[in-house]
Design an enzyme around this catalytic site. Structure first.
Site, PDB file in Angstrom:
ATOM      1  N   HIS A   1      -5.651   2.315  -5.785  1.00 22.31           N
ATOM      2  CA  HIS A   1      -4.887   3.438  -5.209  1.00 22.31           C
ATOM      3  C   HIS A   1      -5.842   4.417  -4.370  1.00 22.31           C
ATOM      4  CE1 HIS A   1      -0.865   5.798  -5.391  1.00 22.31           C
ATOM      5  NE2 HIS A   1      -1.396   5.863  -4.402  1.00 22.31           N
TER       6      HIS A   1
ATOM      7  N   GLU B   1      -0.789   3.187 -13.672  1.00 21.66           N
ATOM      8  CA  GLU B   1      -2.207   3.553 -13.270  1.00 21.66           C
ATOM      9  C   GLU B   1      -2.887   4.273 -14.077  1.00 21.66           C
ATOM     10  OE1 GLU B   1      -1.901   5.103  -9.229  1.00 21.66           O
ATOM     11  OE2 GLU B   1      -0.825   3.180  -8.500  1.00 21.66           O
TER      12      GLU B   1
ATOM     13  N   GLY C   1      -5.743   3.838  -0.868  1.00 21.21           N
ATOM     14  CA  GLY C   1      -5.451   3.418   0.679  1.00 21.21           C
ATOM     15  C   GLY C   1      -5.667   4.790   1.524  1.00 21.21           C
TER      16      GLY C   1
ATOM     17  N   THR D   1       0.748  -1.137  -0.099  1.00 18.50           N
ATOM     18  CA  THR D   1      -0.112  -0.031  -0.006  1.00 18.50           C
ATOM     19  C   THR D   1       0.797   1.347   0.077  1.00 18.50           C
ATOM     20  OG1 THR D   1      -0.013  -0.090   2.334  1.00 18.50           O
ATOM     21  CG2 THR D   1      -1.935  -1.116   1.243  1.00 18.50           C
TER      22      THR D   1
ATOM     23  N   ARG E   1       4.323   2.377  -2.240  1.00 14.03           N
ATOM     24  CA  ARG E   1       4.855   2.785  -3.511  1.00 14.03           C
ATOM     25  C   ARG E   1       4.911   1.725  -4.470  1.00 14.03           C
ATOM     26  NH1 ARG E   1       2.618   7.734  -4.176  1.00 14.03           N
ATOM     27  NH2 ARG E   1       3.285   8.986  -1.979  1.00 14.03           N
TER      28      ARG E   1
END
Length: 346
Positions: A304, A287, A306, A257, A259
């Site tokens: 992405h 992404e 989190g 969670t 990089r």
């Protein structure tokens, strides 16, 4: 490797009579960070003017928006504050970043100007740690495999024939990066009975986590769950490749969670696709998410998000207001950053 430790900074008290505050946060996030009460508290500190980050990419609009601005509240998409931008914001005295990383915001010219900067990254630590915990428990219970089996049309007995689930109590979890998020994750999993090993070469003397400190290769060999909480720096980018993943025991679990740059995505994909490792990922090398991860039955993926909870965004807004108040009062900033800090930050 502690990616989010701030340093104290002080300033002389600033009169609030003519303070002008630029609020430049994307609309959706602004509504989450600054509900009525927090927005009112910000307005109590000075005159607030609002501009979306995207519109300030245009130099002329940037110049007009920053005219007379003393304090800029920035976020995702705000232009880099280079020499030209700073020349167009001659009264700027403080930058308060409502998000976490300030790498795209700052540059040599900004640091040379000596303008203090702070950020609200601490707001996200509990949220990211909770997702990492949720990932850990889901992988231990093989939730991603059973869900995929049932949704994919597999029969009941096939879904029940996956490797038997594990409990978090007694599991050995290797944590790379004792950041604020990493420490919160450690607090959560140890409260549930997990054994924690840590790899972070920047743990200070006297830190309680030093007893759990391990060399990276030792940690990889010993852990049953590997959780990444380090920043992406020159030191950490690509720290996990094919050779490192080969050290991890069969059936182990990888949670990222932090990089995507911390690991070789192709190497991890090969291990997960083979079935030797399971993984849960909130960050990716490309992404929006590349299709290859979606089809794997032993991987859990999220887009992405989190750090994006209702509570974390509200905390960020309160941090923004509190840091601006501290700056105006001449008090130490809680989350100030220096150029040197960026060497160990994501």
């Amino acid at each position: 490797m502690t990616d989010d430790e701030g340093v104290a900074a002080t300033a002389q008290p600033v009169s609030t009579e003519r303070v002008r505050i630029l609020l430049s946060v994307p609309t959706l996030e602004q509504e989450a960070m600054f509900p009525a009460e927090t927005r009112a508290a910000l307005a109590d500190l000075g005159e607030v003017v609002e501009h979306q980050p995207g519109e300030l990419l245009d130099p002329s609009r940037f110049r007009a928006a920053l005219a007379g601005v003393d304090i800029a509240v920035t976020a995702w998409g705000f232009p880099t504050l280079g020499a030209g931008r700073l020349a167009d914001a001659p009264e700027l005295r403080f930058v308060m970043h409502a998000a976490s990383s300030i790498r795209t915001l700052t540059c040599d010219d900004f640091w040379a100007a000596g303008i203090p900067v702070s950020q609200a990254g601490a707001a996200m630590a509990p949220a990211v740690a909770e997702l990492s915990l949720a990932f850990t428990m889901a992988l231990l219970r093989r939730t991603q495999r059973t869900d995929h089996a049932l949704r994919g049309g597999g029969d009941w007995s096939t879904a029940r024939s996956i490797p038997r689930a594990r409990e978090i109590r007694g599991s050995r979890i290797g944590v790379i990066g004792a950041s604020r998020t990493g420490r919160e994750y450690i607090r959560l999993v140890t409260a549930l009975g997990a054994e924690v090993l840590v790899h972070d070469p920047y743990l200070p003397e006297g830190d309680p986590l030093r007893a759990a400190q391990r060399d990276l290769h030792v940690l990889l060999r010993e852990c049953e769950v590997l959780a990444l909480h380090a920043p992406a720096t020159a030191e950490t980018r690509g720290m996990l490749g094919a050779a490192e993943f080969a050290l991890i025991r069969d059936g182990a679990l990888v949670v990222n969670t932090a990089r995507a740059e911390l690991l070789d995505a192709d190497a991890l994909y090969e291990e997960v696709a083979s079935g030797r490792l399971d993984a849960a990922l909130d960050v990716f090398e490309v992404e929006p998410l590349a299709d290859r991860w979606r089809a794997l039955p032993n991987v859990l993926v999220t887009p992405h998000l989190g750090g994006a909870t209702v509570e974390s965004r509200a905390r960020a807004g309160r941090i923004v207001v509190d840091e601006i108040r501290r700056f105006l009062d001449g008090a130490p900033l809680q989350y100030a950053l220096t150029r040197a800090d960026l060497e160990r930050m994501g």
